[in-house]
Design an enzyme around this catalytic site. Structure first.
Site, PDB file in Angstrom:
ATOM      1  CG  ASN A 107      -4.093  20.430  -8.243  1.00  0.00           C
ATOM      2  OD1 ASN A 107      -3.557  19.844  -9.171  1.00  0.00           O
ATOM      3  ND2 ASN A 107      -4.146  19.919  -7.025  1.00  0.00           N
ATOM      4  CE  LYS A 126       4.980  19.572  -8.867  1.00  0.00           C
ATOM      5  NZ  LYS A 126       4.397  18.942 -10.080  1.00  0.00           N
ATOM      6  CD  GLU A 151       1.063  23.023 -15.341  1.00  0.00           C
ATOM      7  OE1 GLU A 151       1.159  23.614 -14.246  1.00  0.00           O
ATOM      8  OE2 GLU A 151       0.242  22.119 -15.558  1.00  0.00           O
ATOM      9  NE  ARG A 157       2.431  17.744  -5.066  1.00  0.00           N
ATOM     10  CZ  ARG A 157       3.207  16.713  -5.345  1.00  0.00           C
ATOM     11  NH1 ARG A 157       3.705  15.967  -4.377  1.00  0.00           N
ATOM     12  NH2 ARG A 157       3.492  16.410  -6.608  1.00  0.00           N
ATOM     13  CD  GLU A 209      -2.940  17.672  -4.433  1.00  0.00           C
ATOM     14  OE1 GLU A 209      -4.139  17.699  -4.699  1.00  0.00           O
ATOM     15  OE2 GLU A 209      -2.043  17.501  -5.268  1.00  0.00           O
ATOM     16  CE  LYS A 215      -0.382  15.743  -7.002  1.00  0.00           C
ATOM     17  NZ  LYS A 215      -1.396  16.764  -7.372  1.00  0.00           N
ATOM     18  NE  ARG A 251       3.714  -7.004  -3.181  1.00  0.00           N
ATOM     19  CZ  ARG A 251       3.830  -8.298  -3.452  1.00  0.00           C
ATOM     20  NH1 ARG A 251       5.034  -8.789  -3.737  1.00  0.00           N
ATOM     21  NH2 ARG A 251       2.796  -9.082  -3.448  1.00  0.00           N
ATOM     22  CG  HIS A 260      -7.537  17.897 -14.694  1.00  0.00           C
ATOM     23  ND1 HIS A 260      -7.147  17.483 -13.435  1.00  0.00           N
ATOM     24  CD2 HIS A 260      -6.392  18.118 -15.375  1.00  0.00           C
ATOM     25  CE1 HIS A 260      -5.825  17.457 -13.372  1.00  0.00           C
ATOM     26  NE2 HIS A 260      -5.346  17.835 -14.541  1.00  0.00           N
ATOM     27  CG  HIS A 312      -4.222  21.674 -12.811  1.00  0.00           C
ATOM     28  ND1 HIS A 312      -3.556  22.882 -12.770  1.00  0.00           N
ATOM     29  CD2 HIS A 312      -3.329  20.783 -13.336  1.00  0.00           C
ATOM     30  CE1 HIS A 312      -2.327  22.722 -13.237  1.00  0.00           C
ATOM     31  NE2 HIS A 312      -2.170  21.465 -13.584  1.00  0.00           N
ATOM     32  CG  HIS A 346      -2.146  19.073 -18.766  1.00  0.00           C
ATOM     33  ND1 HIS A 346      -3.239  18.879 -17.954  1.00  0.00           N
ATOM     34  CD2 HIS A 346      -1.165  19.566 -17.954  1.00  0.00           C
ATOM     35  CE1 HIS A 346      -2.941  19.221 -16.705  1.00  0.00           C
ATOM     36  NE2 HIS A 346      -1.687  19.636 -16.688  1.00  0.00           N
TER      37      HIS A 346
END
Length: 380
Positions: free
Chosen positions: A253, A235, A194, A249, A245, A152, A130, A260, A256, A274
């Site tokens: 992206n 960032k 990036e 935030r 987000e 993330k 956990r 993606h 992206h 990527h």
């Protein structure tokens, strides 16, 4: 803009998230300080290092030596290189290995690698018992400026990129710029996408500086550390204002949603890294912004020309084998429909009002997007 750092000057960027605050340590040779920093943060903890086969051959022994010199006992978990490991099977393997290594709640997971390893190891740390602490030691430019910062973590689904995961902040990021020397030119350029993103979305002065200094960044001069530190500060500032987000935030992206979808269309393979998908995605986002009348066509060309000057792909036809696959606009839109920014079935894009000013554009007209994609697929 601050003055560029000298190569010998490490910099520490503070990610101020209250009880979850942590430092990003950036500089050439800072990997040797990892053990001391980990022992100071978690005295008595043991560490399991998750890495891939390629990184292990270059940096695993040095990482283990730093930890052992500081009295931190280690174990190692080595995964296959590439997106294939960022899967349900890869996640199961890492979790079972961590359990077998008897990593307890008070111990640490160390992600030694690029974005795939960071996302995978971070997600495993988030769910193991956990939640256990983890440290990011990013070894790619993309990971140093983006994926290692902000918490993330996750894996891919056959339906799309990063659809299974959790927010789980690291307790430390150690970004040694010397490790970037072992990257292939293609891997380094992919990470540069990036870096350019931060200028395009929120800092036109930085974008202008990148246009003038990208050759020194690639060559490993003092501009490299400055670009990484500036990107991390950008960032970190956004993450501190919007950790989960819920608003701002999402601007991170930029490129992206398109990128993606292209990664999924090419099977998350080495045909499209990527960062390369992000580069094409940023150009498409800029061109779509121009199509909607949000920016002049010259701004979209500026983004495209800069990324091309660095050697990045900038259009669909630059993807190996893409023109032979007969990918349709409908197929790309179906992949975009799985994007995490979709709300109640409606597409949300990050678009540009200027170079250096991105905005969240909810409820994009699907017919305009379909027409735009048809033109891009036709090479127009």
């Amino acid at each position: 803009m601050t003055a560029p750092l000298k190569n010998s000057d490490p910099v520490v960027v503070d990610v101020a998230l209250g009880e979850r605050a942590y430092d990003i340590v950036i500089g050439r040779g800072v990997l040797q300080s990892l053990g001391r920093r980990v022992a100071g943060l978690r005295p008595g903890a043991r560490a399991a290092i998750v890495t891939d086969e390629y990184v292990a051959t270059h940096w695993l022994r040095q990482t283990e030596a730093s930890l052992l010199d500081a009295g931190v006992a280690t174990s190692r978990i080595i995964v296959d290189e590439g997106e294939v490991s960022k899967s349900y099977e890869g996640m199961e393997y890492v979790c079972e290995e961590l359990i077998a290594a008897r990593i307890e709640r008070g111990d640490l997971v160390i992600a030694l690698g690029g974005g795939v390893v960071g996302d995978l190891a971070g997600f495993a740390a988030a769910v193991l018992r956990r939640g256990v602490d983890f440290v990011q030691v990013p070894t790619s430019l993309l990971a140093q400026v983006d994926s290692s910062v902000g918490g993330k973590t996750g894996i891919n689904s056959p339906h799309g990129k990063n659809l299974v995961g959790a927010f789980h902040q690291p307790i430390l990021v150690v970004a040694d710029t010397a490790v970037l020397d072992t990257l292939s030119p293609r891997q380094f350029r992919a990470g540069y996408a990036e870096v350019a993103k931060y200028g395009a979305l929120g800092d036109e002065a930085f974008f202008t500086w990148l246009e003038a200094n990208h050759a020194d960044i690639v060559a490993g001069g003092s501009a490299r550390e400055h670009a990484i530190a500036t990107s991390c500060r950008a960032k970190a500032a956004i993450v501190m204002r919007d950790e989960r987000e819920n608003g701002e935030r999402a601007l991170l992206n930029l490129g992206h949603t398109f990128g993606h979808a292209l990664e999924a269309a090419t099977g998350f393979s080495e045909r499209l890294f990527h960062g390369e998908g992000v580069a094409i995605g940023m150009v498409l986002a800029a061109e779509f912004s121009a199509r909607l009348g949000m920016i002049p066509a010259s701004d979209a060309l500026r983004v495209k020309h800069h990324l091309a000057a660095v050697g990045l792909p900038t259009c669909l036809q630059d993807i190996a084998g893409f023109t032979q696959e007969k990918i349709s606009a409908d197929a790309l839109m179906a992949l975009m429909a799985q994007d995490k920014k979709v709300k109640r079935g409606r597409l949300t894009f990050i678009l540009l009002e200027a170079v250096g000013r991105a905005v969240i554009a909810p409820d994009v007209d699907p017919s305009l997007l379909h027409e735009f994609l048809e033109r891009k697929l036709a090479g127009k």
